[in-house]
Design an enzyme around this catalytic site. Sequence first.
Site, PDB file in Angstrom:
ATOM      1  CG  HIS A   1      -0.371   0.221   2.506  1.00 13.80           C
ATOM      2  ND1 HIS A   1      -0.051  -0.801   3.365  1.00 13.80           N
ATOM      3  CD2 HIS A   1      -0.020   1.350   3.144  1.00 13.80           C
ATOM      4  CE1 HIS A   1       0.464  -0.298   4.482  1.00 13.80           C
ATOM      5  NE2 HIS A   1       0.495   1.001   4.360  1.00 13.80           N
TER       6      HIS A   1
ATOM      7  CG  ASP B   1       0.007  -4.112   2.847  1.00 12.50           C
ATOM      8  OD1 ASP B   1       0.187  -3.532   1.759  1.00 12.50           O
ATOM      9  OD2 ASP B   1      -0.070  -3.512   3.944  1.00 12.50           O
TER      10      ASP B   1
ATOM     11  CB  SER C   1       3.120   1.607   6.193  1.00 16.52           C
ATOM     12  OG  SER C   1       1.909   1.543   6.884  1.00 16.52           O
TER      13      SER C   1
END
Length: 468
Positions: A204, A237, A315
């Site tokens: 992402h 992811d 992230s």
Amino acid sequence: MTEDSTRRFDETSGADPQDTTEVDLNRTQEIGPAPGQAPLLPPQEPAAPTWWTEASEPAAAQAASPAQGGHTAYGPHASTATPNPYAVSSPAASSTSRGGPGWPGVFLIAGLAALLAGLGGGLLGGWVGSTDRFDGLDLSRGSDDGSAPEPGAGATERPEGSVANIAANATPSVVTIRVEATGGDGTGSGWVLDDKGHVVTNNHVVSSAASGGEITVVLSNGKQSKATIVGRDVSYDLAVLKVQRTDLTPLPLGDSSTVVVGDPVIAVGAPLGLESTVTTGIVSALNRPVTPGEASDQSFINAIQTDAAINPGNSGGPLLDMKGRVIGINTAIARVAGSTIGGQSGNIGVGFAIPSAQVKITVDQLIRTGKAEHPVIGVILDRTYQGEGVKIGADTDETPAVTPGGPADKAGLEAGDVITAFEGRPMGNPDALVVAIRSKPVGSTVSLTVVRDGKPRDVKMVLQGRSD
């Protein structure tokens, strides 16, 4: 039964309508528990959870049907369906999510001052960008040329194994990732995998540039390198980038299967664009089923939960053990429903990381083939079922509930069977089962407890693979 009431197991993307927590990660994502239950995957409540994606944030969000877990689409819109407290969304960075003036030159100094003032309370002003980026910091300094970063003073001035020593040695191998694309701009984190220029991050973080855009890897000393996508996978992811450098020091990959609750951990990354940020905590829980994202970009993570401070921008960064080894990739955070201010949310001590055991399998596949293979059992799950366990749906004229020739079919499963445990772990909702299966390698032999006509029995099956 409506068309959306059941979904093929290996394609499930909704969250359990009974869940009530929310996750928002940078995807720092948020999650929350259903009444009377511990938070696993964030169900939403009518007035609360908001979901964010890491790609650009479309102006309008679409509300998902209760059968799909009640996720809202992209953006800070509360779902009209029952919220899934354990669902996680990827905080997509997007220029459309900026809440303040568009004069960065004029507001830069004021913005930095506001940041410093806000850090004490954990809040940023409304002019800050989407949940996974901080537009107030200039990450453009440095050049493509120059030497690789060196360990900090703590590497020699502090005892081996101390947080300072581990951080000093690890930060040169942790990078900030800046993405500029029509699908949305933003920043995230990543880390050096090997001496061939491979960098690992979350899908992402870079997905907005998958169809065109520019990805820049910024080292801890400010030097920059353009990066290309080697491969990425939505379901796990994960993404692998490549830079044209062979002088970077890789981080060692640890074994997440040996981690236990209470182990101390260190998170490194670029929260809110603040590169080389180090935070500490412990492993709070293991095997948390987290399903961030929506529909086509939903991920299924059998996560490590930690209370180390993780915020938007973390992230893709590493979660380290006390030997400096990567045991997870930080990917989501939970937040209290309705707690965002100005579209922002931050750490509340509930963060989630993708275990290194999964990272190793998927990253190897992405480097070799550019895509990952997902294990499936070949059934359709009934998401309207409210009883104990996870129920296989009913056959329809168009589609059988159990795929002919699939693992479940070979093991003798039938429509209407209820799966109550996977590898000895109780299964409370469809997402928990999907996550548990996807955490296993293709070809693994697994055991399930299945109830038919009130009688439980244990069955074994070999997981088949499928590439999305």
